[in-house]
Motif scaffolding. Structure first.
Motif, PDB file in Angstrom:
ATOM      1  N   PRO A  43      72.869 -12.285 -53.140  1.00  0.00           N
ATOM      2  CA  PRO A  43      72.076 -13.527 -53.125  1.00  0.00           C
ATOM      3  C   PRO A  43      70.716 -13.395 -52.436  1.00  0.00           C
ATOM      4  O   PRO A  43      69.770 -14.086 -52.800  1.00  0.00           O
ATOM      5  CB  PRO A  43      72.963 -14.517 -52.368  1.00  0.00           C
ATOM      6  CG  PRO A  43      74.349 -14.029 -52.589  1.00  0.00           C
ATOM      7  CD  PRO A  43      74.225 -12.525 -52.638  1.00  0.00           C
ATOM      8  N   ASN A  44      70.591 -12.492 -51.480  1.00  0.00           N
ATOM      9  CA  ASN A  44      69.306 -12.331 -50.789  1.00  0.00           C
ATOM     10  C   ASN A  44      68.349 -11.408 -51.549  1.00  0.00           C
ATOM     11  O   ASN A  44      67.253 -11.130 -51.085  1.00  0.00           O
ATOM     12  CB  ASN A  44      69.524 -11.803 -49.372  1.00  0.00           C
ATOM     13  CG  ASN A  44      70.195 -10.449 -49.342  1.00  0.00           C
ATOM     14  OD1 ASN A  44      70.508  -9.872 -50.378  1.00  0.00           O
ATOM     15  ND2 ASN A  44      70.435  -9.947 -48.153  1.00  0.00           N
ATOM     16  N   GLY A  45      68.781 -10.921 -52.719  1.00  0.00           N
ATOM     17  CA  GLY A  45      67.940 -10.052 -53.529  1.00  0.00           C
ATOM     18  C   GLY A  45      68.162  -8.570 -53.290  1.00  0.00           C
ATOM     19  O   GLY A  45      67.618  -7.739 -54.008  1.00  0.00           O
TER      20      GLY A  45
ATOM     21  N   ASP B  19      64.269 -10.264 -57.471  1.00  0.00           N
ATOM     22  CA  ASP B  19      64.106 -11.707 -57.365  1.00  0.00           C
ATOM     23  C   ASP B  19      65.475 -12.355 -57.564  1.00  0.00           C
ATOM     24  O   ASP B  19      66.061 -12.261 -58.643  1.00  0.00           O
ATOM     25  CB  ASP B  19      63.120 -12.190 -58.426  1.00  0.00           C
ATOM     26  CG  ASP B  19      62.871 -13.684 -58.362  1.00  0.00           C
ATOM     27  OD1 ASP B  19      63.456 -14.371 -57.494  1.00  0.00           O
ATOM     28  OD2 ASP B  19      62.080 -14.177 -59.182  1.00  0.00           O
ATOM     29  N   SER B  20      65.984 -12.991 -56.534  1.00  0.00           N
ATOM     30  CA  SER B  20      67.332 -13.572 -56.601  1.00  0.00           C
ATOM     31  C   SER B  20      67.379 -14.833 -57.466  1.00  0.00           C
ATOM     32  O   SER B  20      68.458 -15.371 -57.707  1.00  0.00           O
ATOM     33  CB  SER B  20      67.851 -13.871 -55.198  1.00  0.00           C
ATOM     34  OG  SER B  20      66.990 -14.756 -54.532  1.00  0.00           O
ATOM     35  N   GLN B  21      66.256 -15.297 -57.934  1.00  0.00           N
ATOM     36  CA  GLN B  21      66.211 -16.489 -58.781  1.00  0.00           C
ATOM     37  C   GLN B  21      66.401 -16.166 -60.264  1.00  0.00           C
ATOM     38  O   GLN B  21      66.405 -17.059 -61.093  1.00  0.00           O
ATOM     39  CB  GLN B  21      64.874 -17.213 -58.594  1.00  0.00           C
ATOM     40  CG  GLN B  21      64.592 -17.623 -57.165  1.00  0.00           C
ATOM     41  CD  GLN B  21      65.673 -18.526 -56.593  1.00  0.00           C
ATOM     42  OE1 GLN B  21      66.083 -19.477 -57.233  1.00  0.00           O
ATOM     43  NE2 GLN B  21      66.130 -18.223 -55.388  1.00  0.00           N
ATOM     44  N   THR B  22      66.577 -14.906 -60.603  1.00  0.00           N
ATOM     45  CA  THR B  22      66.682 -14.510 -62.010  1.00  0.00           C
ATOM     46  C   THR B  22      68.051 -14.785 -62.610  1.00  0.00           C
ATOM     47  O   THR B  22      68.228 -14.685 -63.815  1.00  0.00           O
ATOM     48  CB  THR B  22      66.386 -13.002 -62.173  1.00  0.00           C
ATOM     49  OG1 THR B  22      67.376 -12.274 -61.437  1.00  0.00           O
ATOM     50  CG2 THR B  22      64.999 -12.655 -61.723  1.00  0.00           C
ATOM     51  N   GLY B  23      69.030 -15.109 -61.804  1.00  0.00           N
ATOM     52  CA  GLY B  23      70.377 -15.343 -62.311  1.00  0.00           C
ATOM     53  C   GLY B  23      71.224 -14.086 -62.334  1.00  0.00           C
ATOM     54  O   GLY B  23      72.329 -14.096 -62.853  1.00  0.00           O
ATOM     55  N   ASP B  24      70.707 -13.008 -61.766  1.00  0.00           N
ATOM     56  CA  ASP B  24      71.441 -11.744 -61.756  1.00  0.00           C
ATOM     57  C   ASP B  24      72.332 -11.575 -60.521  1.00  0.00           C
ATOM     58  O   ASP B  24      73.022 -10.569 -60.394  1.00  0.00           O
ATOM     59  CB  ASP B  24      70.469 -10.566 -61.832  1.00  0.00           C
ATOM     60  CG  ASP B  24      69.764 -10.507 -63.179  1.00  0.00           C
ATOM     61  OD1 ASP B  24      70.340 -10.996 -64.174  1.00  0.00           O
ATOM     62  OD2 ASP B  24      68.647  -9.973 -63.234  1.00  0.00           O
ATOM     63  N   VAL B  25      72.329 -12.559 -59.630  1.00  0.00           N
ATOM     64  CA  VAL B  25      73.120 -12.466 -58.397  1.00  0.00           C
ATOM     65  C   VAL B  25      74.599 -12.342 -58.744  1.00  0.00           C
ATOM     66  O   VAL B  25      75.129 -13.078 -59.577  1.00  0.00           O
ATOM     67  CB  VAL B  25      72.878 -13.701 -57.500  1.00  0.00           C
ATOM     68  CG1 VAL B  25      73.845 -13.712 -56.327  1.00  0.00           C
ATOM     69  CG2 VAL B  25      71.442 -13.725 -57.011  1.00  0.00           C
TER      70      VAL B  25
END
Length: 71
Positions: free
Chosen positions: A21-23, A51-57
């Protein structure tokens, strides 16, 4: 590409990476017969951040890297 004097750096590395989650990215597994390649991959992955906002977390990514000598 790993550069060392007097050592031949060749081989294949099968890598499984996980995104947090922190990238940060963590190598879940690194499979290679060459310990120099393994240390290089571990070092490079430890520097990676996405970038943790990409949905790859939480996703896992599988890669195969091939290292060949230029000589």
């Amino acid at each position: 590409f790993p550069v060392t004097i007097g050592r031949e750096i060749e081989g294949t590395a099968d890598i499984l990476l996980e995104v947090f989650p922190n990238g940060n990215v963590r190598a879940v597994t690194i499979r290679t017969a060459n310990p120099v390649v393994k240390r290089f991959v571990e070092n490079q992955v430890s520097k990676m951040k996405v970038d943790s906002q990409t949905g790859d977390v939480g996703k896992l990514f599988r890669y195969r890297l091939t290292f060949k000598s230029n000589e």
